[in-house]
Design an enzyme around this catalytic site. Structure first.
Site, PDB file in Angstrom:
ATOM      1  N   ALA A  61       0.632  -1.261  -0.071  1.00 38.77           N
ATOM      2  CA  ALA A  61       0.124  -0.092  -0.308  1.00 38.77           C
ATOM      3  C   ALA A  61       1.303   1.548   0.182  1.00 38.77           C
ATOM      4  O   ALA A  61       2.480   1.154   0.600  1.00 38.77           O
ATOM      5  CB  ALA A  61      -1.273   0.127   1.282  1.00 38.77           C
ATOM      6  N   GLU A 123       3.699  -4.819   7.938  1.00 40.30           N
ATOM      7  CA  GLU A 123       2.569  -3.665   8.365  1.00 40.30           C
ATOM      8  C   GLU A 123       3.267  -3.815   9.328  1.00 40.30           C
ATOM      9  O   GLU A 123       2.947  -2.350  10.539  1.00 40.30           O
ATOM     10  CB  GLU A 123       1.547  -4.214   7.871  1.00 40.30           C
ATOM     11  CG  GLU A 123       0.892  -4.453   6.554  1.00 40.30           C
ATOM     12  CD  GLU A 123       1.477  -5.108   5.256  1.00 40.30           C
ATOM     13  OE1 GLU A 123       2.141  -6.170   5.732  1.00 40.30           O
ATOM     14  OE2 GLU A 123       0.439  -5.663   4.745  1.00 40.30           O
TER      15      GLU A 123
END
Ligand SMILES: CC(C)(COP(=O)(O)OP(=O)(O)OC[C@H]1O[C@@H](n2cnc3c(N)ncnc32)[C@H](O)[C@@H]1OP(=O)(O)O)[C@@H](O)C(=O)NCCC(=O)NCCSC(=O)/C=C/CCCCCCCCCCCCC(=O)O
Length: 719
Positions: A61, A123
């Site tokens: 992302a 993440e």
């Protein structure tokens, strides 16, 4: 943002085109959705390949988007359309598939990886979890234990490991995209249902609860107080205990608890701060992208003490030939054996052969005439260092760069005794130098841009996080450390114990409190520095008030501890006691308690109860206050540089972002108010007096840390 081509007449090739890492920004998500729709509705298309431009599949992302309101198509529905389609989709992974990029690959029906590719779900290192199905899909594909390890650590794995785990279907040494196109054609007509990861059942180990409990204990121990790894474990539990759709819901609920948290903001700030720190500038206008570093093939290190040995190892293991110099035969032989041992152990750990052939050991500076760069790492004594630099100036060829590993002495004074002040800079390593990631590159007023570019680039080559700093006593890291240590000892005088102060700092997130850390580092070094600077010892004027030096508050307790031969772990006694010298298990020592009580009664100090809040505020706000002064003085270019120095050199807890970011999270107004309060209570401690920059920022409405630079611009800069 994604290129669509029909190749081999029947395969849709979708190439992500968002340099530098093909992050899944809103336009990229749009482009993937549109391209997939086109591919699925075109009867000519029988299969699809997704790849990334410039040999990089996808870095995940777009982290920059997390700071603002979420815009554009949400990622999960875009990815679900890939899996649900009736044409085989193959991910062609080159370079990296990380985070959302890895999740994108997990929604494809097949995965082909180039042999040098890395895959992972990092993440957790950004304070969030893999919320595009990563926590539900990876356990279904590779089982709970392996998925749990990857998700809670964020570790990147090689293509070979991914193949072994069953994440990818094939590894190729060729171009992954070419291989995937062939693969896709062969997949046409094969049933797709078994290839849809969402339909798989998570292989559930019989001891699931025990496994998750052990993982929980492990992350609590390794990263106390950090939320994301715990949320990751809960999400993986859902993959084992819930149907896919419910697991996805649980994943998104857990993500919602993390996404806007202070920890996530801090960790994402750290990611960008680390990259910003490499972008140095000098007042001349020279900077990282317009200055060419020299190539360093050979180097010399002078002094084979702890620092020198670590520097030799750091250089040799990246292929630089090193001449190591000592002043006496015994020291040289001792250093030689230790360096060889360190290099051999390091090589064994990395599974490579030790580069011992790059090393030469000598007693003579004459041997250094042809090296490209010298790093001086002798005893921290200005007169000695000046003698070394004068000698180097005579011996080395005119173009050799001369660097010093001083931890705080005047780099320009050393430059001044050479015939080439423009080729002199500081390279301040942190101990142990082959382990610690931080390198302060000290820019003297006469250091040339080429010298700085070379030192920064050499640091990068050695795997260091290099930060350019100005030339002032202690530079950035050690200059800030002094007021922090002072506050800790003032708190002892006032009624706290080493254990209480350490616990408050450890609860804040430091792996070790200030006293345990000092015991580890050794108390004698600071004592010697204080003696040399006339703060303690026979040079102190007997008429001087005992707890004052130069009109400021001074705490002599650390000197008293050293006078008893308590130098920390290495002597088995320091602020704590240890079972034997060299032991690491710190135990409270009643003798220290006695020393504190006797000291307080001698000076009529009434001990008071000190709260953890006061400990944190006084230690950390004074640290940030000195950081503001450093910015004012132009000795660091931006707050990010200071934070990176504290993260990598002083183990500041990463989920707090660094001292400057922490101050901004607390609120600058509050920091200012508390500093004013403490300064009023302790007017003889100038470090508690709020800095002008802090006041200026508060007056400007406390802008976010990334905007402080605009307010500093008007101040003087040494960088
Ligand atoms: C290994 C790398 C990829 C490359 O390394 P290297 O070659 O050394 O290059 P770098 O110097 O590191 O990077 C080059 C430049 O690229 C920038 N960069 C890198 N990665 C990114 C990125 N992912 N995004 C943006 N920018 C990136 C970097 O800053 C450099 O820029 P510059 O040149 O300095 O300007 C290495 O870069 C690397 O490791 N990158 C990070 C990889 C990573 O961590 N990826 C994971 C990202 S997070 C993710 O993927 C998450 C996925 C799940 C998404 C689900 C989203 C759902 C949101 C829902 C929220 C719901 C909550 C609602 C709550 C509420 O109610 O409000």
């Amino acid at each position: 943002m994604a290129r669509y081509e029909l190749v081999k007449r029947s395969v849709a090739l979708i190439t992500l085109t968002n340099p530098p890492v093909n992050a899944l920004s809103s336009p990229v998500r749009h482009a993937i959705a549109n391209s997939m729709e086109r591919a699925l509705s075109d009867p000519k298309v029988r299969a699809v390949v997704i790849c990334g431009e410039n040999g990089r599949f996808c870095g995940g992302a777009d982290i920059r988007e997390f700071a603002g309101p979420l815009r554009g198509p949400p990622l999960i529905p875009v990815l679900e359309a890939i899996e649900a389609g009736d044409k085989p989709v193959v991910a062609a992974i080159e370079g990296m598939a990380l985070g959302g990029g890895f999740e994108l690959a997990l929604f494809c029906h097949y995965r082909i990886a180039q042999s040098k590719a890395r895959l992972g779900l990092p993440e957790v290192t950004l304070g969030i979890l893999p919320a595009a199905g990563g926590t539900q899909r990876l356990p279904r594909l590779i089982g709970i234990p392996a998925a749990l390890e990857m998700i809670t650590t964020g570790r990147h794995i090689s293509a070979q490991e991914a193949l072994k785990l069953g994440i990818v279907d094939q590894v190729t040494d060729q171009n992954a995209c070419e291989t995937a196109l062939e693969f896709a054609l062969k997949a046409v007509g094969k049933p797709l249902s078994p290839r849809r990861v969402s339909t798989l059942t998570t292989p559930c180990p019989p001891d699931l609860d025990a496994l998750l409990e052990a993982a929980t204990m492990q992350v609590k121990k390794k990263t106390p107080g950090v939320m994301a790894p715990l949320a990751c474990i809960q999400a993986v539990r859902a993959a084992a205990t819930m149907p896919y759709s419910k697991g996805m819901k649980r994943e998104s609920e857990l993500m919602a608890t993390l996404f806007n948290s202070g920890q996530a903001r801090a960790l994402q700030y750290c990611f960008f701060a680390q990259r910003t720190a490499g972008k140095w500038t000098l007042p001349s206008g020279a900077q990282w992208n317009n200055s060419k570093p020299r190539e360093i093939r050979s180097a010399a290190v002078i002094g084979l003490g702890t620092m020198g040995r670590g520097i030799v190892v750091s250089l040799a293991r990246v292929g630089i030939s090193v001449i190591a110099v000592e002043s006496e035969k015994k020291l040289l032989e001792n250093g030689r054996q230790m360096v060889i041992g360190m290099l051999e152990r390091d090589a064994k750990r990395r599974g490579v052969s030790a580069s011992l052939n790059l090393l030469k050991f000598t007693l003579s500076l004459q041997d250094l005439k042809d090296v490209d760069l010298v790093i001086e790492a002798v005893f921290e004594d200005m007169a000695l260092k000046k003698r070394v630099f004068q000698e180097l100036s005579k011996v080395c060829r005119p173009g050799t760069l001369l660097c010093t590993n001083t931890s705080g002495l005047d780099v320009d004074a050393l430059a001044g005794v050479t015939d080439r002040p423009h080729l002199v800079a500081g390279m301040h390593f942190f101990s142990p130098a082959h382990v610690m990631k931080l390198l302060e590159v000290v820019c003297g007023p006469r250091s040339s841009s080429e010298t700085i570019a070379t030192a920064m680039s050499l640091g990068k080559k050695m795997g260091k996080v290099s930060v350019a700093v100005g030339n002032c006593p202690g530079f950035v890291g050690n200059r800030m450390l002094k007021p922090y240590l002072d506050q800790a000892t003032f708190l002892l005088e006032e009624g706290a114990t080493p254990e209480q102060i350490d616990k408050a700092l450890e609860d804040f997130g430091f792996a070790m409190g200030v006293f345990r850390m000092s015991d580890l580092a050794g108390l004698d070094v600071g004592w010697r520095v204080r003696k040399e600077s006339g703060l303690t010892g026979p040079d102190v004027d007997p008429k001087n008030p005992p707890r004052k030096r130069q009109g400021r508050r001074y705490c002599p307790i650390p000197d008293m501890v050293c006078e008893q031969g308590r130098f920390g772990q290495k002597t088995g006694r320091g602020w704590y006691k240890y079972d034997k010298p060299g032991d690491t298990n710190a135990k409270p020592d009643p003798l220290i308690q006695n020393l504190l009580e006797t000291y307080r009664s001698r000076y009529g100090i009434q001990p008071r109860n000190i709260s953890d809040q006061e400990i944190i505020e006084r230690c950390l706000f004074v640290l940030a206050n000195e950081g503001f002064r450093i910015l004012e003085d132009g000795m660091a270019a931006r707050p990010e540089d200071i934070d990176v120095i504290y993260l990598f050199g002083y183990a500041f807890p990463r989920h707090r972002g660094g001292p400057m970011f922490y101050a901004s999270m607390v609120g600058l107004e509050r920091v200012l108010e508390r500093l004013e309060h403490y300064h009023q209570a302790h007017p003889d401690v100038p470090h508690l007096e709020p800095s002008a920059l802090l006041k200026k920022l508060v007056a400007c409405g406390s802008p976010p840390v990334q905007q402080w630079r605009e307010h500093i611009k008007t101040m003087r800069s040494h960088l």
